[in-house]
Design a protein around this motif. Structure first.
Motif, short mmCIF file in Angstrom:
data_model
loop_
_atom_site.label_atom_id
_atom_site.label_comp_id
_atom_site.label_asym_id
_atom_site.label_seq_id
_atom_site.Cartn_x
_atom_site.Cartn_y
_atom_site.Cartn_z
N PRO A 335 0.81 -1.23 0.00
CA PRO A 335 0.00 0.00 0.00
C PRO A 335 0.84 1.28 0.00
O PRO A 335 1.78 1.42 0.79
N ALA A 336 0.47 2.19 -0.87
CA ALA A 336 1.16 3.48 -0.92
C ALA A 336 0.97 4.27 0.36
O ALA A 336 1.80 5.12 0.71
N ALA A 337 -0.11 3.98 1.09
CA ALA A 337 -0.38 4.71 2.33
C ALA A 337 0.53 4.28 3.47
O ALA A 337 0.60 4.96 4.50
N GLY A 338 1.21 3.16 3.33
CA GLY A 338 2.08 2.66 4.39
C GLY A 338 3.54 2.97 4.10
O GLY A 338 3.89 3.58 3.09
N PRO A 339 4.43 2.54 5.00
CA PRO A 339 5.86 2.74 4.77
C PRO A 339 6.32 1.99 3.52
O PRO A 339 5.74 0.97 3.14
N ALA A 340 7.37 2.50 2.90
CA ALA A 340 7.96 1.80 1.76
C ALA A 340 8.45 0.42 2.20
O ALA A 340 8.80 0.21 3.37
N ASN A 341 8.45 -0.52 1.28
CA ASN A 341 8.96 -1.87 1.50
C ASN A 341 8.03 -2.75 2.35
O ASN A 341 8.42 -3.83 2.77
N LEU A 342 6.81 -2.28 2.61
CA LEU A 342 5.84 -3.05 3.38
C LEU A 342 4.81 -3.68 2.45
O LEU A 342 4.20 -2.99 1.63
N LEU A 343 4.60 -4.98 2.60
CA LEU A 343 3.58 -5.72 1.88
C LEU A 343 2.59 -6.28 2.89
O LEU A 343 2.96 -6.60 4.03
N VAL A 344 1.34 -6.41 2.45
CA VAL A 344 0.28 -6.89 3.33
C VAL A 344 -0.53 -7.96 2.59
O VAL A 344 -0.86 -7.79 1.40
N ALA A 345 -0.84 -9.05 3.28
CA ALA A 345 -1.75 -10.07 2.75
C ALA A 345 -2.64 -10.51 3.91
O ALA A 345 -2.23 -11.31 4.76
N THR A 346 -3.85 -9.97 3.96
CA THR A 346 -4.72 -10.23 5.10
C THR A 346 -6.19 -10.05 4.68
O THR A 346 -6.47 -9.63 3.57
N GLY A 347 -7.09 -10.38 5.61
CA GLY A 347 -8.52 -10.21 5.35
C GLY A 347 -9.08 -11.22 4.37
O GLY A 347 -9.92 -10.88 3.53
N PHE A 348 -8.70 -12.48 4.50
CA PHE A 348 -9.11 -13.48 3.53
C PHE A 348 -10.53 -14.00 3.75
O PHE A 348 -11.03 -14.79 2.95
N HIS A 349 -11.15 -13.59 4.82
CA HIS A 349 -12.59 -13.81 5.01
C HIS A 349 -12.97 -15.29 4.90
O HIS A 349 -13.98 -15.64 4.28
N GLY A 350 -12.13 -16.16 5.46
CA GLY A 350 -12.43 -17.58 5.42
C GLY A 350 -12.00 -18.30 4.16
O GLY A 350 -12.20 -19.51 4.04
N ARG A 351 -11.39 -17.58 3.23
CA ARG A 351 -10.98 -18.20 1.96
C ARG A 351 -9.46 -18.23 1.81
O ARG A 351 -8.93 -18.27 0.70
#
Length: 406
Positions: A335-351
């Motif tokens: 996300p551009a809103a976060g610090p550089a070099n940060l990746l996120v993979a979350t919120g899979f909602h059971g899938r």
């Protein structure tokens, strides 16, 4: 293979190196990302407990990407192809089974229109009337349904075996997996232009060019100081029931709209029933046992929809906590809103289990800059107008809105 058989990693030795990617979370998403990148990147996975010890191990293991992503068939195809290709790797197996989306009385016409539309878009789907449902699944009672929508490209896996196999493949390719080690915070440098430079764990600091946070519902809390995520915890449940006569090897998976449940057979002929998902305000204190209310709900449904379950035996029951998003789809992004070099993979909602191959490919593309045919914007954080974690939870097991807009 089990996680307990994996070779122990000395934290002091593991933390001496600088990694291309450090991953927070050893669930199925973290292991899948490590597997995708380990062949040509130096990857570290840090897990506070054991690999696949929380939401992954408690998942039902369904692979229903085709109905879940009927608006983006390339996403479903990518995942489905992976499961077929990965089948037979070490102890992992993929069990293909068709799925029946049961249709309530009065909904047959709108269900047929939806099937016609999706078939026109190239999706393998068909409508079965009640008589055809009875022929396709002899143990399903059809008195309370108008028919079913049949999806052929679905199946299921054992979630724990899937995750530890991904871990084993990643380690064989050179990844380091550090278990029993809690991550305390990100290492972030800079003033107004912040950049992630690694992690601080209870065993010490580790340097990394990039960090992927794949810690389930905890990701939102872990990142609050640096990034707002529209992710909230919710609790979901499963029961396993032993019928008087085992289900056949061809018995399908399925779900019952409006009843907050889905079902699938076990390989031994038992029936797994899952769902009953609701937002959870205190996830740390949530019970790991199935609720009595859920048991009673399932007990009321069984004689209506299944033959031979009037005296079904109780085998097991459990509950787990996962992360939800407002649109029920995960965030897989840098996300551009976060610090550089940060990746996120979350919120899979059971899938998470079924989406793991997609998440792995997208994470690899974010790290390497490689092109992918997957629609990255579908999983980008900036698709949300608001990133507040305070939103109305939607249960994907409810199935109340399958035909809206048809």
């Amino acid at each position: 293979m089990t996680d307990d058989t994996a070779a122990a990693v000395d934290p002091a030795t593991a933390l001496e190196r600088t990694y291309d990617l450090a991953i927070v979370g050893g669930g199925v998403i973290g292991c899948a990302a490590a597997n995708a990148l380990a062949p040509d990147h130096d990857v570290l996975v840090v897990e506070k407990g054991q690999v696949a010890g929380e939401a992954t191990a408690l998942a039902a293991g369904e692979v229903t990407m085709t109905p879940s992503y009927s608006d983006s068939p390339e996403v479903a195809t990518h995942a489905n192809e992976f499961f077929h290709e990965f089948d037979g790797t070490r102890e992992f197996s993929y069990e293909p089974r068709p799925s029946l989306e049961l249709v309530r009385p009065g909904q047959a016409a709108v269900a047929r229109r939806r099937v016609d539309r999706l078939r026109g878009e190239g999706i393998d789907i068909e409508f079965l009337d009640a008589e055809a449902v009875a022929a396709a699944a002899a143990r399903l009672r059809t008195d309370d349904i108008a028919g079913a929508v049949k999806h052929d490209e679905t199946g299921f896996v054992d979630p724990y075996t899937f995750a530890v196999t991904l871990r084993a493949e990643a380690e064989a390719a050179g990844a380091t997996v550090l278990t029993g080690t809690a991550v305390e915070e990100l290492s972030v440098q800079g003033g107004t232009e912040k950049a992630v430079s690694g992690l601080v764990t209870e065993a010490g600091a580790v340097r990394a060019d990039r960090v992927l946070v794949a810690a389930g519902w905890r990701s939102e809390r872990f990142l609050r100081d640096y990034l707002e995520l529209p992710v909230q915890p919710y609790r979901t449940q499963c029961l396993v029931l032993d019928p008087a006569e085992p289900l056949s090897e061809s018995f399908p998976m399925g779900w019952i709209p409006g009843e907050h449940v889905y079902f699938r057979p076990e390989l031994n002929g038992d029936l797994l029933v899952g769902g009953w998902s609701f937002a959870e305000e205190t996830p740390e204190d949530a019970s790991g046992q199935a609720d009595e209310a859920f048991r009673q709900h399932v007990a009321g449904l069984l004689p209506r929809f299944f033959e031979g379950f009037d005296r079904a035996g109780y085998v097991d029951g459990w509950a787990g906590v996962d992360g939800a998003t407002p649109d029920t789809r995960p965030i897989i992004d840098a996300p551009a809103a976060g610090p550089a070099n940060l990746l996120v993979a979350t919120g899979f909602h059971g899938r998470g289990v079924m989406t793991a191959p997609v998440a792995a490919t997208l994470v690899r593309a974010l790290v390497t800059g490689e092109d992918t045919e997957l629609p990255a914007q579908l999983f980008a954080l900036d698709r949300f107008e608001s990133t507040s974690p305070d939103f109305e939870f939607t249960s994907i097991s409810a199935g109340d809105d399958e035909y809206e807009g048809e």
